[in-house]
Structures are given as structure tokens and as C-alpha cells.
Design a protein around this motif. Structure first.
Motif, short mmCIF file in Angstrom:
data_model
loop_
_atom_site.label_atom_id
_atom_site.label_comp_id
_atom_site.label_asym_id
_atom_site.label_seq_id
_atom_site.Cartn_x
_atom_site.Cartn_y
_atom_site.Cartn_z
N ILE A 128 0.70 -1.15 0.01
CA ILE A 128 -0.06 -0.02 0.00
C ILE A 128 0.76 1.17 0.04
O ILE A 128 0.59 2.18 -0.65
CB ILE A 128 -0.71 -0.20 1.27
CG1 ILE A 128 -1.85 -1.25 1.05
CG2 ILE A 128 -1.86 1.33 1.32
CD1 ILE A 128 -2.78 -1.42 2.33
N TRP A 233 -8.95 3.52 -0.52
CA TRP A 233 -7.66 3.67 -0.61
C TRP A 233 -6.63 4.73 -0.17
O TRP A 233 -5.86 4.63 0.38
CB TRP A 233 -7.15 3.73 -2.37
CG TRP A 233 -5.88 3.97 -2.90
CD1 TRP A 233 -4.67 2.95 -2.76
CD2 TRP A 233 -5.40 5.03 -3.13
NE1 TRP A 233 -3.55 3.63 -3.19
CE2 TRP A 233 -3.79 5.02 -3.57
CE3 TRP A 233 -5.77 6.54 -3.47
CZ2 TRP A 233 -3.16 6.09 -3.72
CZ3 TRP A 233 -4.95 7.50 -3.68
CH2 TRP A 233 -3.74 7.29 -3.77
N SER A 240 -1.71 3.59 6.74
CA SER A 240 -0.37 2.64 6.61
C SER A 240 0.75 3.36 7.22
O SER A 240 1.70 2.61 7.53
CB SER A 240 -0.32 1.90 5.19
OG SER A 240 0.12 2.89 4.40
#
Length: 284
Positions: A128, A233, A240
């Protein structure tokens, strides 16, 4: 045998200090200091006499006025020292926010290494991370601009490319000015880093995700599932960064806000297809 008169005159001359031995009166000089035995009898010496003279009301008034003038001219320095020792409410709030940010970021860095509690999903988080990196986006935008056949598609891709370059410049400037170090539990194993990437504030991935997410939702015709996927996303890219220990929570939060505002700047600097045709004609 001496006469009583002589004895009486001798006693008088010895008892009265103003009469000399020849029977004449003598006057003591006013400038002459008193004998030492008189000073000792009074319980003082020349030094203590001078000290008592310095403690006279006139002296005290003079010293009080000098102290008042000193305090009026230089009295600001102790107040400034007191202000430094007593921080303001804003300073206390910022210190508390910083401490909470560091504590929460360390608690959420569960993928900082393989030995962490969520270390098994670290490869997924790194994937990611790469999806929000600047190099893949720059290469992809340039390729779509080259392959696009319609003027509308070229216009969108050109502005997206310009937005990505603008994002890199602004994030690099802010990082160079703030110079906040990355979290202590971070491992510098990121993909394609530069010298400015050793700083943490703000998160470049978060700014890019927020800006590109708004750009795609505004200029691409997407179905509802795809729009949800774009929002998901962008959120995962920012989240992340904290899970991997790359950034603190405030770095990502400020990055989202900065990227959201950067899109407004891109819209203000939007290049139309006519401008693009003029640029292409100059290079042709």
C-alpha cells in the motif's frame, strides 16, 4: 613637703583636659579624632561610625530612590524570567498534544518490524505504501498523457502531472523548514527515498493520496463502487504510514489537510486544452 595649694592645682590640671601643665587653658582641635579609649567606651570604631553614618535617613532615601530607578529601568528581566518559568496555556496544550501524539503513534506502530504484534501484515502495508509513492504516480500520469488520443484526456493527465510535481515541491519545502525527525521505532527501508525523506512532517503519501483522491473523483467518471474504492485507498495509504512507524499521527493528519487544499490550488492553476495545444506547438 608640697603645699595643699600646689596639690590642688595639680589635681585640677590632671582632671581637666583643657588645662595645660603650665596652668593655661588649651582648646582641642575640632579636626582631631577623639582618643581610642573614648571610642571603645562608646562601643564603636571608625568603621562602624561610617556604617552608621551611611544608614542615616538621607542615605536611606537616596538608596531607596536608586533602587526604585533601577527597578523601573531593569525590572523587566525578572518578569521575563518568570514568564519563561511559567509557560502559557497554549504552551502547555501544545506540549500535551505532542506527548499524546508520540505515545499514540508508538502504540499504533504495530507493523514497524517483523517482530511487532502485527508484523505478519507488514508486506501488505508496504505494498500500500508503494501505491501511494510519487514515482509510480509520475510515471503513470506521463504514460497516460503520452497514450491519450483525446484532447480532454490529455488535459486531465497534464493537470494531474502538474499536480504531482506541485505536491513534491510543497511537501519538500515544508519538510525542509520543519525538520521533524521520524519516529524512533521506524525502519528506513522505504522505496526510493531522497535526502528530504529523513524528515517526517508532513506525510507526503498522505498529501498525495488526498489530492489524487479528490482529483480522480472530480475529473473521472467512476461508478459508485469505484468511488468508494478510491476513498478507501486514500484512507489506507495514510493509515499505513502510522502502522509501519513511518510517521506520527499528526504528520498524517496534517498531510490529509494539506493535500485537500492542494487540489484547490490545482483547480486555480488549471491548464486548458488550448494552453496545452499552444505548448505542444512550441515544442513541435
Amino acid at each position: 613637703m608640697p603645699s595643699p595649694k600646689a596639690k590642688t592645682s595639680g589635681g585640677r590640671s590632671g582632671s581637666s583636659p583643657g588645662i595645660g601643665g603650665n596652668g593655661r587653658y588649651e582648646f582641642m582641635s575640632l579636626n582631631r579624632r577623639p582618643p581610642q579609649h573614648l571610642l571603645q567606651r562608646q562601643g564603636s570604631d571608625p568603621t562602624s561610625a561610617r556604617l552608621r553614618a551611611s544608614e542615616s535617613p538621607t542615605r536611606r532615601r537616596g538608596s531607596g530612590s536608586s533602587n526604585a530607578s533601577t527597578s523601573s529601568t531593569g525590572g523587566q528581566l525578572p518578569e521575563e524570567d518568570c514568564m519563561r518559568l511559567n509557560p502559557s496555556i497554549v504552551g502547555i496544550a501544545l506540549s500535551s498534544l505532542l506527548a499524546t501524539d508520540l505515545w499514540l503513534s508508538k502504540r499504533l506502530g504495530v507493523c514497524a518490524c517483523e517482530d511487532s504484534s502485527w508484523g505478519s501484515i507488514r508486506p501488505l502495508m508496504k505494498l500500500i505504501e508503494i501505491s501511494g509513492h510519487g514515482i509510480p504516480w509520475l510515471v503513470g500520469a506521463a504514460y497516460c498523457l503520452y497514450k491519450s488520443d483525446s484532447a480532454a484526456g490529455q488535459e486531465v493527465m497534464l493537470n494531474l502531472l502538474m499536480a504531482l510535481v506541485l505536491d513534491l515541491i510543497l511537501v519538500g519545502i515544508v519538510k525542509a523548514v520543519v525538520r521533524r525527525r521520524r519516529p524512533s521505532h521506524n525502519r528506513m527501508d522505504m522505496f526510493a527515498t531522497f535526502s528530504v525523506d529523513r524528515y517526517s512532517f508532513p506525510s507526503g503519501h498522505a498529501t498525495r493520496a488526498a489530492m489524487c483522491g479528490r482529483f480522480l473523483l472530480a475529473h473521472l467518471v467512476l461508478a459508485a463502487p469505484l468511488r468508494v474504492l478510491v476513498i478507501l485507498w486514500a484512507t489506507l495509504v495514510g493509515f499505513s504510514r502510522v502502522l509501519l512507524g513511518r510517521h506520527n499521527v499528526t504528520d498524517v493528519a496534517f498531510g490529509f489537510g494539506m493535500g485537500y487544499c492542494q487540489y484547490n490550488l490545482v483547480e486555480a492553476l488549471w491548464m486548458s486544452s488550448a494552453t496545452l495545444n499552444g505548448l505542444m506547438g512550441q515544442f513541435a
